[in-house]
Enzyme design. Structure first.
Site, PDB file in Angstrom:
ATOM      1  N   ASP A 174     -35.159 -25.893 -41.795  1.00 23.52           N
ATOM      2  CA  ASP A 174     -34.798 -26.028 -40.536  1.00 23.52           C
ATOM      3  C   ASP A 174     -33.610 -25.034 -40.361  1.00 23.52           C
ATOM      4  O   ASP A 174     -32.573 -25.183 -41.335  1.00 23.52           O
ATOM      5  CB  ASP A 174     -34.486 -27.349 -40.207  1.00 23.52           C
ATOM      6  CG  ASP A 174     -34.068 -27.660 -38.581  1.00 23.52           C
ATOM      7  OD1 ASP A 174     -34.392 -26.402 -38.075  1.00 23.52           O
ATOM      8  OD2 ASP A 174     -33.307 -28.403 -38.462  1.00 23.52           O
ATOM      9  N   ASP A 233     -32.692 -29.137 -35.453  1.00 18.17           N
ATOM     10  CA  ASP A 233     -33.562 -30.266 -34.745  1.00 18.17           C
ATOM     11  C   ASP A 233     -34.491 -30.969 -35.738  1.00 18.17           C
ATOM     12  O   ASP A 233     -35.390 -31.640 -35.238  1.00 18.17           O
ATOM     13  CB  ASP A 233     -34.487 -29.354 -33.786  1.00 18.17           C
ATOM     14  CG  ASP A 233     -35.422 -28.410 -34.424  1.00 18.17           C
ATOM     15  OD1 ASP A 233     -35.433 -28.288 -35.506  1.00 18.17           O
ATOM     16  OD2 ASP A 233     -36.167 -27.868 -33.417  1.00 18.17           O
ATOM     17  N   ASP A 263     -38.269 -24.190 -39.146  1.00 16.67           N
ATOM     18  CA  ASP A 263     -38.571 -22.786 -38.241  1.00 16.67           C
ATOM     19  C   ASP A 263     -38.673 -21.661 -39.058  1.00 16.67           C
ATOM     20  O   ASP A 263     -38.557 -21.458 -40.069  1.00 16.67           O
ATOM     21  CB  ASP A 263     -37.588 -22.922 -37.223  1.00 16.67           C
ATOM     22  CG  ASP A 263     -36.093 -22.938 -37.694  1.00 16.67           C
ATOM     23  OD1 ASP A 263     -35.959 -22.337 -38.477  1.00 16.67           O
ATOM     24  OD2 ASP A 263     -35.382 -23.983 -37.093  1.00 16.67           O
ATOM     25  N   GLU A 277     -61.789 -22.587 -44.582  1.00 18.03           N
ATOM     26  CA  GLU A 277     -61.914 -23.933 -45.337  1.00 18.03           C
ATOM     27  C   GLU A 277     -63.204 -24.225 -45.509  1.00 18.03           C
ATOM     28  O   GLU A 277     -63.892 -24.731 -44.241  1.00 18.03           O
ATOM     29  CB  GLU A 277     -61.125 -24.845 -44.337  1.00 18.03           C
ATOM     30  CG  GLU A 277     -60.772 -26.179 -44.897  1.00 18.03           C
ATOM     31  CD  GLU A 277     -60.382 -27.134 -43.589  1.00 18.03           C
ATOM     32  OE1 GLU A 277     -59.825 -28.167 -44.015  1.00 18.03           O
ATOM     33  OE2 GLU A 277     -60.565 -26.811 -42.653  1.00 18.03           O
ATOM     34  N   HIS A 313     -51.626 -29.236 -47.350  1.00 18.11           N
ATOM     35  CA  HIS A 313     -50.971 -30.355 -46.385  1.00 18.11           C
ATOM     36  C   HIS A 313     -52.075 -31.314 -46.116  1.00 18.11           C
ATOM     37  O   HIS A 313     -51.661 -31.995 -45.171  1.00 18.11           O
ATOM     38  CB  HIS A 313     -50.852 -29.296 -45.156  1.00 18.11           C
ATOM     39  CG  HIS A 313     -51.912 -28.790 -44.638  1.00 18.11           C
ATOM     40  ND1 HIS A 313     -52.736 -27.834 -44.942  1.00 18.11           N
ATOM     41  CD2 HIS A 313     -52.445 -29.063 -43.336  1.00 18.11           C
ATOM     42  CE1 HIS A 313     -53.620 -27.553 -44.486  1.00 18.11           C
ATOM     43  NE2 HIS A 313     -53.610 -28.188 -43.263  1.00 18.11           N
ATOM     44  N   ASP A 314     -53.150 -31.231 -46.537  1.00 19.53           N
ATOM     45  CA  ASP A 314     -54.209 -32.318 -46.072  1.00 19.53           C
ATOM     46  C   ASP A 314     -54.574 -33.220 -47.509  1.00 19.53           C
ATOM     47  O   ASP A 314     -55.109 -34.001 -47.454  1.00 19.53           O
ATOM     48  CB  ASP A 314     -55.619 -31.627 -45.645  1.00 19.53           C
ATOM     49  CG  ASP A 314     -55.581 -30.997 -44.516  1.00 19.53           C
ATOM     50  OD1 ASP A 314     -54.603 -31.371 -43.609  1.00 19.53           O
ATOM     51  OD2 ASP A 314     -56.388 -30.210 -44.330  1.00 19.53           O
TER      52      ASP A 314
HETATM   53  C1  GLC Z   1     -58.130 -28.651 -41.023  1.00 20.45           C
HETATM   54  C2  GLC Z   1     -56.573 -28.691 -41.353  1.00 20.45           C
HETATM   55  C3  GLC Z   1     -56.199 -30.037 -40.828  1.00 20.45           C
HETATM   56  C4  GLC Z   1     -56.230 -30.258 -39.420  1.00 20.45           C
HETATM   57  C5  GLC Z   1     -57.866 -30.302 -39.241  1.00 20.45           C
HETATM   58  C6  GLC Z   1     -58.195 -29.900 -37.821  1.00 20.45           C
HETATM   59  O1  GLC Z   1     -58.793 -29.358 -41.667  1.00 20.45           O
HETATM   60  O2  GLC Z   1     -56.272 -28.296 -42.661  1.00 20.45           O
HETATM   61  O3  GLC Z   1     -54.772 -29.973 -41.312  1.00 20.45           O
HETATM   62  O4  GLC Z   1     -55.841 -31.675 -39.208  1.00 20.45           O
HETATM   63  O5  GLC Z   1     -58.445 -28.854 -39.656  1.00 20.45           O
HETATM   64  O6  GLC Z   1     -57.546 -28.811 -37.059  1.00 20.45           O
END
Ligand code: GLC
Length: 589
Positions: free
Chosen positions: A49, A53, A57, A283, A359-360
């Protein structure tokens, strides 16, 4: 049913990188920058950041570019930074060519991109193509009347036809993908949250809008896209009945297998990608193994790579004694099979990718290694040795290079992630016990585990922000942080730098060279060679907290030790003994 969880499903001056040469589809042995690249996934909300905030960013990223350069990475995949109300942290876009206000301005973006270019780092944007935000202008128009010109940008079902055929929603509070909208007495489709209506790719106008957006970013100088949840964009809009107690196999059939996806990808390639030197990674979690070549075979002119999540899923399920996630983390044979199968798949065509986390998913060292104080460093280094010696484009997730660990929240109120929260409340409707078991599993598996702020130093907010971070900082910031890692020559960070440098120095072996599995039935040690005909490197990885032995491959002798995360190397005749989580890369002669 309900087995399907998203993590288990699982994007200068103009044209510097992007507009040089058209991408010519080529065979597996053809060298490409994106095959050789080490890609760093950067979750911008949690990276740095700059304005206090509490949300990361673009100026923050610019400040840290020297750090990324020193790591040795070639490209950055940036999670969404476009305008968004942030129902799903940027995966709900309200303007595809504007910057999210928390992230800064387009001028900040241009400065950041120029800084990357100066350092030889490419930028891959996240392209959210299956859905927009319900706050996007297209959707606001679309819902306003049945005759609006934007009506067909989305999927609508008129209520006078009765209830729409059941579809499951991954993020909906009630698991229902159709949401009634009284304004036009119709239901709209949302495979993800209610605030993420699905775009209608059958509409050529919508497709052209998306291509214009892609060109906007490519013309700015980005080098490609990560296509978010892309198999979902093609739907069977005759809406065949889907059983409520669907199996995973049926889920894939209804959500990820409509043949129109190939028409859309080919059109996208022809109209946009073929005109730029752009890389794409889709993905691909819902794509069956037998079908992957239909997307990435160069002759088909669709996309370059997919990432699959079989490794992540196998380890997730097989490693924990939590709820349904039982089995045995002391047996690596299953993982060997998965990795070898995927390597073989791409031996003559296409190209593979490899990652541990994103991130998932939860943190790599917590989920696949061992984050106890005794083994965190060794096991993180071991995992990286695997990641950076595969015949595949490796993705490093930010923070993993210093061995960040799961935060392990215990109360539902601590979670930001809508997936964890909604599923918890759905489980609670069934019983308190189910909800409690789900909460326990989320301590290991929730997406928030990998989304906590990057730990730059040992101060209260780990150098991430001067304000209050949007998600708490992990308490282990006192020891697990970049500043401490810079001072310690044995730190995970320094080891990762050495690995990246080794991969770069020996591209013919470590990027393009043949992969061969050895000692396949060994439950503890994963042994393989990489060779280009001139050099052969042996990679040995102990995936367990016990000692392990493995034979030196027949016909070879040990040569130079290129990397070793735990000195020394114990050799007893033709056998090598590895300490818990030991990892070695040795030249064979
Ligand atoms: C993908 C992203 C995930 C998001 C989902 C909906 O799987 O990696 O983080 O929540 O799509 O866009």
């Amino acid at each position: 049913m309900r087995k399907y969880v998203l993590p288990v499903l699982a994007g200068l001056s103009a044209c510097i990188f992007a507009c040089t040469a058209p991408a010519v589809p080529v065979g597996n042995n053809a060298k490409q920058w994106w095959k050789e690249a080490v890609i760093y996934q950067l979750y911008p909300r949690s990276f740095q950041d700059s304005d206090g905030d509490g949300v990361g960013d673009l100026r923050g990223i610019t400040r840290r570019l020297d750090y990324l350069k020193a790591l040795g990475i070639d490209a950055i995949w940036l999670n969404p930074i476009c305008a968004s109300p942030n129902d799903d942290n940027g995966y709900d876009i309200s303007d595809y060519t504007a910057i999210m206000k928390e992230m800064g301005t387009m001028a900040d973006f241009d400065t950041m991109l120029a800084g990357m270019k100066k350092r030889g780092i490419r930028l891959i944007m996240d392209l959210v193509i299956n859905h927009s935000s319900d706050e996007h202008r297209w959707f606001r128009e679309s819902r306003s009347s049945r005759n609006n010109p934007y009506r067909d940008y989305y999927h609508w079902w008129p209520a006078e036809k009765g209830k729409p055929p059941y579809r499951y929603s991954i993020f909906d509070e009630e698991g229902n993908a159709w949401r009634y909208d009284s304004l036009t007495n119709s239901y709209y489709l949302h495979y993800f949250s209610r605030k993420q209506p699905d775009l209608n790719w059958e509409n050529p106008k919508l497709r052209q809008e998306m291509y214009t957006i892609m060109k906007f970013w490519l013309d700015k100088g980005v080098s490609g896209f990560r296509l978010d949840a892309f198999p979902f964009m093609a739907k069977d809009t005759s809406w065949p009945v889907m059983p409520k107690d669907w199996t995973n196999e049926q889920y894939v059939r209804y959500y990820g297998k409509d043949p129109k996806v190939h028409q859309y990808l080919n059109e996208m390639y022809t109209e946009v990608l073929s005109k730029y030197d752009a890389y794409t990674v889709g993905e691909g979690g819902v794509i069956a193994f037998k079908d992957v070549m239909d997307y990435v075979n160069e002759d088909r002119k669709e996309i370059n790579t997919l990432y699959h999540d079989e490794i992540a899923n196998a380890w997730g399920r097989d490693s924990f004694d939590v709820g349904e996630y039982k089995i045995d983390r002391r047996n690596v044979t299953g993982i060997k099979k998965i990795v070898s199968k995927w390597d073989d798949k791409f031996s003559t065509k296409g190209w593979n990718t490899v990652f541990f986390t994103n991130h998932d998913q939860s943190r790599a060292v917590s989920r696949f290694g061992n984050d106890s104080p005794a083994y965190r460093e060794a096991s993180a280094k071991m995992l990286y040795t695997f990641l950076l010696t595969q015949r595949a484009t490796p993705y490093i997730y930010n923070g993993d290079e210093i061995g960040m660990t799961n935060i392990r929240f215990t109360r539902v109120e601590e979670y930001n992630d809508l997936q964890t929260r909604n599923r918890y409340y759905m489980a609670l409707k069934e019983s308190k016990e189910k909800a409690a078991a789900y909460l326990l599993s989320q301590a290991e598996l929730s997406r928030d585990n990998s989304r906590t702020p990057m730990q730059w130093d040992s101060t209260a907010t780990a150098g991430f922000t001067t304000g209050t971070p949007w998600l708490p900082v992990n308490n282990n910031k006192a020891t697990v942080n970049v500043a401490a890692s810079e001072k310690d020559k044995n730190a995970i960070l320094q080891y990762v730098r050495r690995l990246i440098a080794l991969r770069r120095a020996y591209k013919d072996v470590l990027v393009y060279g043949k992969y061969q599995l050895h000692d396949a039935e060994n439950k503890a040690i994963y042994a393989y060679t990489r060779s280009d005909g001139q050099h052969t490197f042996l990679v040995l990885l102990n995936f367990t907290s016990g000692q392990g032995n493995t034979p030196i491959p027949a016909g070879y002798q040990l040569g130079e030790e290129l990397l070793n995360n735990l000195q020394p190397l114990h050799q007893n005749g033709g056998t090598i003994q590895l300490q818990p989580y030991q990892a070695l890369v040795i030249r064979l002669k």
